[in-house]
Design a protein around this motif. Structure first.
Motif, mmCIF file in Angstrom:
data_model
loop_
_atom_site.group_PDB
_atom_site.id
_atom_site.type_symbol
_atom_site.label_atom_id
_atom_site.label_comp_id
_atom_site.label_asym_id
_atom_site.label_seq_id
_atom_site.Cartn_x
_atom_site.Cartn_y
_atom_site.Cartn_z
ATOM 1 N N ILE A 261 68.862 27.125 12.488
ATOM 2 C CA ILE A 261 68.203 26.844 13.762
ATOM 3 C C ILE A 261 67.407 28.050 14.246
ATOM 4 O O ILE A 261 66.313 27.908 14.813
ATOM 5 C CB ILE A 261 69.242 26.416 14.823
ATOM 6 C CG1 ILE A 261 68.525 25.963 16.092
ATOM 7 C CG2 ILE A 261 70.226 27.527 15.121
ATOM 8 C CD1 ILE A 261 69.455 25.359 17.120
ATOM 9 N N THR A 262 67.912 29.264 13.975
ATOM 10 C CA THR A 262 67.155 30.462 14.352
ATOM 11 C C THR A 262 65.847 30.550 13.580
ATOM 12 O O THR A 262 64.780 30.820 14.156
ATOM 13 C CB THR A 262 68.004 31.714 14.091
ATOM 14 O OG1 THR A 262 69.224 31.630 14.841
ATOM 15 C CG2 THR A 262 67.248 32.968 14.510
ATOM 16 N N ALA A 263 65.911 30.324 12.263
ATOM 17 C CA ALA A 263 64.696 30.358 11.454
ATOM 18 C C ALA A 263 63.730 29.256 11.868
ATOM 19 O O ALA A 263 62.512 29.475 11.934
ATOM 20 C CB ALA A 263 65.048 30.225 9.980
ATOM 21 N N SER A 264 64.240 28.074 12.175
ATOM 22 C CA SER A 264 63.371 26.951 12.544
ATOM 23 C C SER A 264 62.597 27.248 13.821
ATOM 24 O O SER A 264 61.373 27.037 13.895
ATOM 25 C CB SER A 264 64.213 25.686 12.712
ATOM 26 O OG SER A 264 64.908 25.376 11.523
ATOM 27 N N VAL A 265 63.306 27.745 14.832
ATOM 28 C CA VAL A 265 62.641 28.058 16.108
ATOM 29 C C VAL A 265 61.646 29.199 15.928
ATOM 30 O O VAL A 265 60.510 29.146 16.428
ATOM 31 C CB VAL A 265 63.697 28.400 17.177
ATOM 32 C CG1 VAL A 265 63.015 28.894 18.454
ATOM 33 C CG2 VAL A 265 64.566 27.185 17.479
ATOM 34 N N THR A 266 62.057 30.240 15.200
ATOM 35 C CA THR A 266 61.173 31.399 15.010
ATOM 36 C C THR A 266 59.914 31.018 14.257
ATOM 37 O O THR A 266 58.791 31.381 14.660
ATOM 38 C CB THR A 266 61.927 32.502 14.247
ATOM 39 O OG1 THR A 266 63.108 32.861 14.966
ATOM 40 C CG2 THR A 266 61.038 33.733 14.082
ATOM 41 N N ILE A 267 60.056 30.272 13.171
ATOM 42 C CA ILE A 267 58.889 29.879 12.377
ATOM 43 C C ILE A 267 57.979 28.949 13.174
ATOM 44 O O ILE A 267 56.740 29.088 13.142
ATOM 45 C CB ILE A 267 59.346 29.213 11.067
ATOM 46 C CG1 ILE A 267 60.049 30.235 10.176
ATOM 47 C CG2 ILE A 267 58.157 28.604 10.321
ATOM 48 C CD1 ILE A 267 60.686 29.645 8.943
ATOM 49 N N SER A 268 58.554 28.028 13.920
ATOM 50 C CA SER A 268 57.739 27.118 14.725
ATOM 51 C C SER A 268 56.927 27.882 15.766
ATOM 52 O O SER A 268 55.737 27.597 15.987
ATOM 53 C CB SER A 268 58.630 26.079 15.409
ATOM 54 O OG SER A 268 59.322 25.298 14.450
ATOM 55 N N LEU A 269 57.537 28.868 16.414
ATOM 56 C CA LEU A 269 56.819 29.667 17.414
ATOM 57 C C LEU A 269 55.725 30.517 16.767
ATOM 58 O O LEU A 269 54.622 30.644 17.317
ATOM 59 C CB LEU A 269 57.797 30.562 18.169
ATOM 60 C CG LEU A 269 58.787 29.838 19.102
ATOM 61 C CD1 LEU A 269 59.752 30.835 19.727
ATOM 62 C CD2 LEU A 269 58.035 29.074 20.192
ATOM 63 N N LEU A 270 56.015 31.102 15.608
ATOM 64 C CA LEU A 270 54.999 31.900 14.925
ATOM 65 C C LEU A 270 53.813 31.041 14.487
ATOM 66 O O LEU A 270 52.645 31.468 14.621
ATOM 67 C CB LEU A 270 55.621 32.600 13.714
ATOM 68 C CG LEU A 270 56.606 33.739 14.011
ATOM 69 C CD1 LEU A 270 57.246 34.243 12.725
ATOM 70 C CD2 LEU A 270 55.892 34.885 14.723
ATOM 71 N N VAL A 271 54.101 29.859 13.980
ATOM 72 C CA VAL A 271 53.006 28.961 13.598
ATOM 73 C C VAL A 271 52.210 28.541 14.824
ATOM 74 O O VAL A 271 50.970 28.441 14.778
ATOM 75 C CB VAL A 271 53.581 27.733 12.862
ATOM 76 C CG1 VAL A 271 52.486 26.694 12.615
ATOM 77 C CG2 VAL A 271 54.198 28.150 11.536
ATOM 78 N N LEU A 272 52.877 28.324 15.940
ATOM 79 C CA LEU A 272 52.176 27.968 17.169
ATOM 80 C C LEU A 272 51.249 29.087 17.630
ATOM 81 O O LEU A 272 50.105 28.833 18.051
ATOM 82 C CB LEU A 272 53.181 27.645 18.267
ATOM 83 C CG LEU A 272 52.615 27.320 19.660
ATOM 84 C CD1 LEU A 272 51.751 26.077 19.604
ATOM 85 C CD2 LEU A 272 53.738 27.172 20.671
ATOM 86 N N LEU A 273 51.698 30.332 17.525
ATOM 87 C CA LEU A 273 50.887 31.460 17.972
ATOM 88 C C LEU A 273 49.732 31.754 17.024
ATOM 89 O O LEU A 273 48.628 32.097 17.463
ATOM 90 C CB LEU A 273 51.766 32.708 18.115
ATOM 91 C CG LEU A 273 52.806 32.684 19.236
ATOM 92 C CD1 LEU A 273 53.690 33.930 19.162
ATOM 93 C CD2 LEU A 273 52.119 32.599 20.599
ATOM 94 N N LEU A 274 49.968 31.632 15.724
ATOM 95 C CA LEU A 274 48.975 32.055 14.741
ATOM 96 C C LEU A 274 48.082 30.926 14.238
ATOM 97 O O LEU A 274 46.928 31.172 13.870
ATOM 98 C CB LEU A 274 49.670 32.713 13.547
ATOM 99 C CG LEU A 274 50.496 33.970 13.862
ATOM 100 C CD1 LEU A 274 51.166 34.491 12.596
ATOM 101 C CD2 LEU A 274 49.626 35.053 14.477
#
Length: 355
Positions: A261-274
């Motif tokens: 769940i930590t990786a999922s949230v982090t990756i989703s936020l990074l994709v949203l920003l970039l």
């Protein structure tokens, strides 16, 4: 009681307290070494089933250990060659974008906006003081308090990263040693047990070590599954950092309970920003579905075969281990819980039934 006898008892008690304090202080000073050794033994026991598999297929143990080491180093080198260039390219693009923005006058526009939004602060004076401090021989001492805090945070982050890399190197070296000498270490440990109790001890110890190996293998498979599927999905949606995100998903998924769940949230936020919301939306939907698939299908199938620990015990053990020792504690807590459960089943309960 005589005064002399009471004095001797008090003296011996005081010496015992001082000795206990000295031992606790010594353990505290070498705590990092003990953690490194414990992590190395844990990983060596986790990799040992692969070594045993090779030895059963007529590999000498030294050749089996060497083969596993070469495979691990090759996989690590391949990951570095894939991930690091992608990170360097993105960082270079970020620096180039910042320089282009400054050349286009964005800094002046930002300064005007900051001055209009926060009129009580003299932004131009702060920038001039910062530039002057950077040219001063005693740079850090003359930095403004705000910038000084930022520099302190950066130095702390660099130091923590260096300590982590050094710790990882030490753990890897110790793991290699334990992998090569594991049979002799187990033999020496078994000889410390009285001969009458040795067969039972050996049987329980072998079952515990087998459970550790299965658990490490299971967590690796969960991480590998998440990493591969993440790479395929991120490549389909067109993310330029698909390999980096997949590696992050692989590492995080090896941590029980909270890793995925930590990786999922982090990756989703990074994709949203970039990459923007049009790319982040399918990524978030995918991870929402994958977390359910892992929680109800993959993890039970793998973990039940590995450690056979009730779900409530798994959650409590992982939370307790993570609170005490962080990531390492969360990793080893479930095998420790399985070992305690096995000892209770094979030793404590039969003794209680015999009373």
């Amino acid at each position: 009681m005589r005064v002399k006898g009471a004095f001797q008892i008090g003296l011996l008690g005081g010496l015992g307290v001082l000795l206990a304090i000295a031992i606790a202080g010594a353990i505290g000073q070498i705590s990092s070494v003990l953690i490194y050794a414990f992590a190395a033994i844990f990983l060596a026991l986790g990799i040992d089933p692969i070594v045993q598999f090779l030895t059963r297929h007529r590999f000498p143990r030294w050749l089996a250990v060497l083969t596993v080491i070469i495979v691990i180093l090759g996989a690590f080198t391949g990951i570095v060659l894939i991930v690091v260039p992608a990170i360097v390219d993105q960082f270079s693009a970020l620096i180039a974008g910042i320089i282009a923005a400054f050349q286009a006058g964005l800094l002046d526009d930002m300064l005007d906006w900051a001055q209009a939004t926060f009129p009580g602060l003299d932004w131009q004076a702060m920038i001039d003081d910062t530039l002057q401090a950077l040219q001063d021989p005693d740079t850090y001492a003359s930095l403004p308090p705000q910038l000084g805090g930022i520099v302190t945070s950066i130095i702390g982050a660099v130091g923590a990263t260096a300590a982590t890399l050094f710790g990882g190197f030490i753990i890897f070296v110790l793991m290699l040693y334990f992998m090569g000498s594991l049979p002799s270490l187990k033999s020496a440990m078994y000889r410390l047990v009285p001969a009458s109790q040795r067969p039972t001890f050996i049987r329980i110890a072998e079952e515990i070590m087998a459970a550790i190996g299965k658990f490490v293998t299971g967590q690796f498979l969960l991480g590998l599954c998440n990493g591969v599927l993440s790479f395929i999905m991120l490549s389909i949606v067109g993310s330029e950092l698909a390999a980096v995100y997949a590696f992050l998903a692989f590492l995080a998924s090896t941590i029980p309970l909270v890793g995925t769940i930590t990786a999922s949230v982090t990756i989703s936020l990074l994709v949203l920003l970039l990459d923007g919301p049009q790319t982040a939306l399918p990524v978030a939907i995918y991870y929402a579905v994958y977390m359910q698939f892992e929680a109800y299908v993959l993890s039970p199938q793998i973990m039940n075969r590995a450690v056979k620990v009730p779900g409530v015990v798994v959650v409590l053990a992982a939370l307790t281990g993570g609170t005490l020792l962080g990531i390492l504690g969360a990793l080893v807590a479930i095998p420790v819980a399985a070992a305690i459960q096995l000892i209770l089943k094979e030793v404590v309960i039969p003794r209680q039934d015999a009373l």
